[in-house]
Design a protein around this motif. Structure first.
Motif, short mmCIF file in Angstrom:
data_model
loop_
_atom_site.label_atom_id
_atom_site.label_comp_id
_atom_site.label_asym_id
_atom_site.label_seq_id
_atom_site.Cartn_x
_atom_site.Cartn_y
_atom_site.Cartn_z
N GLN A 47 0.68 -9.61 3.45
CA GLN A 47 0.57 -10.78 4.62
C GLN A 47 1.55 -10.67 5.60
N LEU A 50 1.39 -7.66 8.19
CA LEU A 50 0.19 -7.72 8.91
C LEU A 50 0.06 -8.76 10.02
N ILE A 51 1.13 -9.61 9.93
CA ILE A 51 1.02 -10.83 10.76
C ILE A 51 1.25 -10.36 12.15
N SER A 52 2.55 -9.83 12.52
CA SER A 52 2.83 -9.59 13.87
C SER A 52 3.88 -8.24 13.62
N TYR B 40 3.66 -0.50 13.02
CA TYR B 40 2.84 -1.64 12.95
C TYR B 40 1.51 -1.23 13.31
N TRP B 43 -0.40 0.79 10.86
CA TRP B 43 -0.59 0.04 9.60
C TRP B 43 -1.64 -1.09 9.84
N LYS B 44 -1.65 -1.73 11.03
CA LYS B 44 -2.51 -2.83 11.49
C LYS B 44 -4.01 -2.11 11.57
N PHE B 47 -6.21 -1.29 8.52
CA PHE B 47 -6.77 -2.35 7.83
C PHE B 47 -7.76 -3.07 8.53
N TRP B 109 -6.82 -15.86 -0.75
CA TRP B 109 -5.71 -15.48 0.13
C TRP B 109 -5.69 -14.33 0.67
N ILE B 113 -6.62 -12.61 4.48
CA ILE B 113 -5.80 -11.74 5.27
C ILE B 113 -6.71 -10.40 5.66
#
Lengths: 128, 115
Positions: A47, A50-52, B40, B43-44, B47, B109, B113
């Protein structure tokens, strides 16, 4: 004739010398349960990653700088690596009959330990 | 439930789930290792694809089933009347409740996500 039952009622686990195959088996169970308890932590790490952009970079920074987080991640990785390899050993025996004799079972058990150690060491080097 | 009475089905289900999670793990490790300069955006975006979302969901279902059956195997070995006497029932039920909570929390949870 009814003989008096002299067998011990309580099993002293510390007095029993577990064979190597048994050690693999009980560690498979222990690692599995430990991983189950640790899994919320894995979800939390996912989490945060992946948030920001900021939280991702922060986590990456912690992974580089925090020895505590490194040790934690390595410990979980060791658990995963071992649990997977011991599980594969189990399935080799169940579905293909490999490792069902004393000799081959012991050999495969040592193989599981050796491979776990190698993979864990590789991961340790990778993360450090 | 007739389907889960023999033990054979649990045996097969727990292993099928294990194999699926293993393949998912191998794929994830392959992705990370083949991208040394992970950032990032990469990675983002990994998913965000529909396929990986579906496979992640299948992973979560596998995780839930595998751990639910695995913790059952452990609990039913140790929290028995032979070992714990009269307390075994309450200990076992509490243990199963905690297991259920962990499985449920992880499942919901992670689903939030992923999707």
């Amino acid at each position: 004739m009814i003989e008096k039952d002299n067998r011990p009622v309580f099993l002293n686990l510390l007095a029993i010398k577990l064979p190597i195959v048994g050690v693999v088996s009980i560690l498979h169970r222990i690692s599995g349960f430990a991983l189950f308890l640790c899994f919320p932590l894995v979800v939390w790490l996912l989490q945060v990653s992946l948030i920001s952009l900021e939280s991702f970079n922060q986590l990456q920074g912690y992974l580089v700088n925090s020895v505590f987080l490194k040790i934690l991640v390595v410990m979980m990785a060791v658990g995963f690596i071992y649990h997977v390899l011991a599980g594969l050993k189990k399935m080799l025996a169940e579905f293909f009959g490999f490792g069902e004799t004393l000799k081959s079972g012991q050999l495969l058990s040592w193989l599981v330990f050796a491979l776990s150690f190698t993979c864990s060491f590789w991961f340790l080097v990778y993360i450090w | 439930m007739k389907f889960l009475e023999s033990g054979t089905n649990e045996f097969l289900i727990i292993r099928a789930c294990a194999l699926f999670m293993f393949l998912y793990g191998v794929y994830l490790i392959y992705f990370v290792v083949s991208n040394p300069g992970m950032d990032y955006l990469l990675w983002k975006s990994f998913f965000e694809g529909l396929v990986i979302k579906v496979f992640s969901t299948l992973f979560l279902i596998s995780f839930a089933v595998h751990t639910w059956l695995g913790t059952w195997a452990i609990g039913s070995d140790y929290f028995t009347p032979a070992r714990l006497g009269g307390f075994s029932k309450i200990v076992y039920v509490s243990y199963r409740f905690i297991c259920f909570l962990i499985v449920l929390i992880v499942f919901i949870w992670s689903l939030i996500i992923i999707w």
